[in-house]
Design an enzyme around this catalytic site. Structure first.
Site, short mmCIF file in Angstrom:
data_model
loop_
_atom_site.label_atom_id
_atom_site.label_comp_id
_atom_site.label_asym_id
_atom_site.label_seq_id
_atom_site.Cartn_x
_atom_site.Cartn_y
_atom_site.Cartn_z
N LYS A 1 0.93 4.11 -2.80
CA LYS A 1 1.02 5.75 -2.88
C LYS A 1 3.09 6.60 -3.10
CE LYS A 1 -3.21 5.14 -2.31
NZ LYS A 1 -4.28 5.65 -3.09
N TYR B 1 1.26 -0.73 -0.31
CA TYR B 1 -0.14 0.02 -0.21
C TYR B 1 0.44 1.16 0.11
CZ TYR B 1 -3.30 3.15 1.14
OH TYR B 1 -4.01 4.87 1.16
N1 LIG Z 1 -9.63 7.06 4.28
C1 LIG Z 1 -7.92 7.10 4.66
O1 LIG Z 1 -7.40 7.22 6.10
C2 LIG Z 1 -6.95 7.34 3.66
C3 LIG Z 1 -5.95 8.20 3.86
C4 LIG Z 1 -4.78 7.97 2.53
C5 LIG Z 1 -5.49 7.70 1.75
N2 LIG Z 1 -6.48 7.41 1.42
C6 LIG Z 1 -6.91 7.01 -0.65
O2 LIG Z 1 -8.34 7.62 -0.94
C7 LIG Z 1 -9.13 7.14 -1.95
C8 LIG Z 1 -10.36 6.60 -1.32
O3 LIG Z 1 -10.03 6.08 0.32
P1 LIG Z 1 -11.92 6.17 1.33
O4 LIG Z 1 -10.65 6.98 2.72
O5 LIG Z 1 -12.57 7.25 0.67
O6 LIG Z 1 -12.28 4.42 1.58
P2 LIG Z 1 -13.37 4.16 1.11
O7 LIG Z 1 -14.47 4.76 0.88
O8 LIG Z 1 -13.14 2.62 0.86
O9 LIG Z 1 -13.15 4.45 -0.51
C9 LIG Z 1 -13.01 3.45 -1.68
C10 LIG Z 1 -13.30 3.62 -2.66
O10 LIG Z 1 -12.55 2.71 -3.99
C11 LIG Z 1 -13.69 1.87 -4.92
N3 LIG Z 1 -12.98 1.20 -5.25
C12 LIG Z 1 -12.09 0.15 -4.17
N4 LIG Z 1 -11.41 -0.99 -5.23
C13 LIG Z 1 -12.42 -1.20 -6.31
C14 LIG Z 1 -12.47 -1.69 -8.02
N5 LIG Z 1 -11.94 -2.73 -8.06
N6 LIG Z 1 -12.71 -1.02 -9.16
C15 LIG Z 1 -14.25 0.31 -8.24
N7 LIG Z 1 -13.55 1.05 -7.13
C16 LIG Z 1 -12.88 0.21 -6.95
C17 LIG Z 1 -14.67 1.91 -3.69
O11 LIG Z 1 -15.71 1.36 -4.65
P3 LIG Z 1 -17.03 -0.19 -4.28
O12 LIG Z 1 -16.36 -0.71 -3.22
O13 LIG Z 1 -17.98 0.54 -4.57
O14 LIG Z 1 -15.72 -0.74 -5.49
C18 LIG Z 1 -15.34 3.18 -3.37
O15 LIG Z 1 -15.84 4.02 -4.14
C19 LIG Z 1 -7.85 6.02 -2.18
O16 LIG Z 1 -6.64 5.51 -2.82
C20 LIG Z 1 -6.84 6.39 -0.23
O17 LIG Z 1 -6.01 5.15 -1.06
C21 LIG Z 1 -7.78 7.34 2.37
#
Ligand SMILES: NC(=O)c1ccc[n+]([C@@H]2O[C@H](COP(=O)([O-])OP(=O)(O)OC[C@H]3O[C@@H](n4cnc5c(N)ncnc54)[C@H](OP(=O)(O)O)[C@@H]3O)[C@@H](O)[C@H]2O)c1
Length: 254
Positions: free
Chosen positions: A157, A153
């Site tokens: 990133k 992961y």
């Molecule tokens: N939350 C944190 O603490 C955090 C911190 C740093 C960076 N990020 C980054 O922020 C981004 C968004 O994450 P989030 O925090 O909003 O988490 P989240 O609520 O789990 O959202 C992740 C999104 O990605 C989609 N996704 C996952 N696998 C997929 C696939 N195979 N095909 C299409 N869509 C897919 C999911 O939709 P479906 O399941 O409906 O496909 C969901 O809409 C990610 O890149 C994550 O690495 C998050």
């Protein structure tokens, strides 16, 4: 369809929040994720609140090698004028690299790196045609260091950050490219990654609306780090010897 922003991973978390905040700024939307019911419900709520907007949904699994081509074909068939691309879909998987199923880890590389790269390459020609177009690639504060127990992961990133910084220079004056680097944020991410009980999600978690507001306000910048604590953490990582930052990450994540 004019002034449209494509958001991947729009069915929850940051992606859903990007949809709401961009709708409030009068952008039409193309929402992509796997969970079609969630996308449909979101589109319904958005068009109820903003009836002047067109919100299209496309249920695609970015693990599938055909997904990017399907998205491109859809954009061209619908005559969509794309002004923004938010490569937000992504996930983490906590655990030792040698013990986590390799298929799951390969999927992570596919979604976090390959799909993001292919979508960017495919859609750049559309974005270059528009005057104020932008790409936001969602990286993480994890991009700045190694992360034992979330090894791939963190590495994925780091790729997103490096790739986006390079594109920021290459496309200057044509498309504004940013790497958004959030720290722990309240979304479904921690549950999906198996990290809800980890120290990092207990200590400091930002609200997604604050993260997205900051990202959209700073979309011309190469690297966007929301929140003072996250900025301090990134500076600390740069000052610390690498062996210390990776050991610290291990303690927090194992
Ligand atoms: N939350 C944190 O603490 C955090 C911190 C740093 C960076 N990020 C980054 O922020 C981004 C968004 O994450 P989030 O925090 O909003 O988490 P989240 O609520 O789990 O959202 C992740 C999104 O990605 C989609 N996704 C996952 N696998 C997929 C696939 N195979 N095909 C299409 N869509 C897919 C999911 O939709 P479906 O399941 O409906 O496909 C969901 O809409 C990610 O890149 C994550 O690495 C998050």
């Amino acid at each position: 369809m004019k002034n449209t922003v494509l958001i991947t991973g729009a069915s929850s978390g940051l992606g859903e929040e990007f949809a709401w905040q961009l709708a409030a700024q009068d952008y039409n939307l193309l929402l992509v994720a796997r969970r079609s019911e969630k996308l449909a419900l979101l589109a319904k709520k958005l068009t109820e609140k903003y009836p002047q907007l067109t919100v299209l949904v496309l249920s695609e699994d970015l693990n599938e090698s055909t997904a990017v081509e399907t998205i491109q074909t859809f954009i061209e068939a619908q005559n969509i004028r794309l002004v923004g691309l938010i490569n937000n879909a992504g996930f983490g998987a906590r655990g030792a690299f040698s013990e986590l199923p390799i298929v799951r880890q390969q999927q992570m590389l596919q979604v976090n790196i390959i799909a993001l790269t292919l979508l960017t390459h495919t859609l750049i020609t559309h974005l270059k045609r528009e005057k104020y177009s932008f790409i936001i690639n969602v990286a993480s504060t994890a991009a700045f260091q190694a992360g034992p127990h979330l090894a791939l992961y963190y590495a994925s990133k780091a790729f997103v950050l490096s790739f986006s910084e390079a594109l920021h220079e290459e496309l200057k004056g044509q498309v504004a490219v940013s790497a958004l680097c959030p720290g722990a944020t309240k979304t479904e991410f921690a549950d999906v990654a198996g990290m809800s009980d980890s120290l990092v999600f207990k200590l400091r978690v930002m609200d997604k609306d604050v993260v997205v507001k900051h990202a959209l306000k700073n979309r011309g910048k190469a690297i966007v780090i929301p929140g003072l604590m996250n900025k301090v953490a990134v500076i600390a990582v740069k000052l610390l010897p690498r062996f210390m930052s990776r050991k610290l990450a291990y303690q927090i994540q194992k």
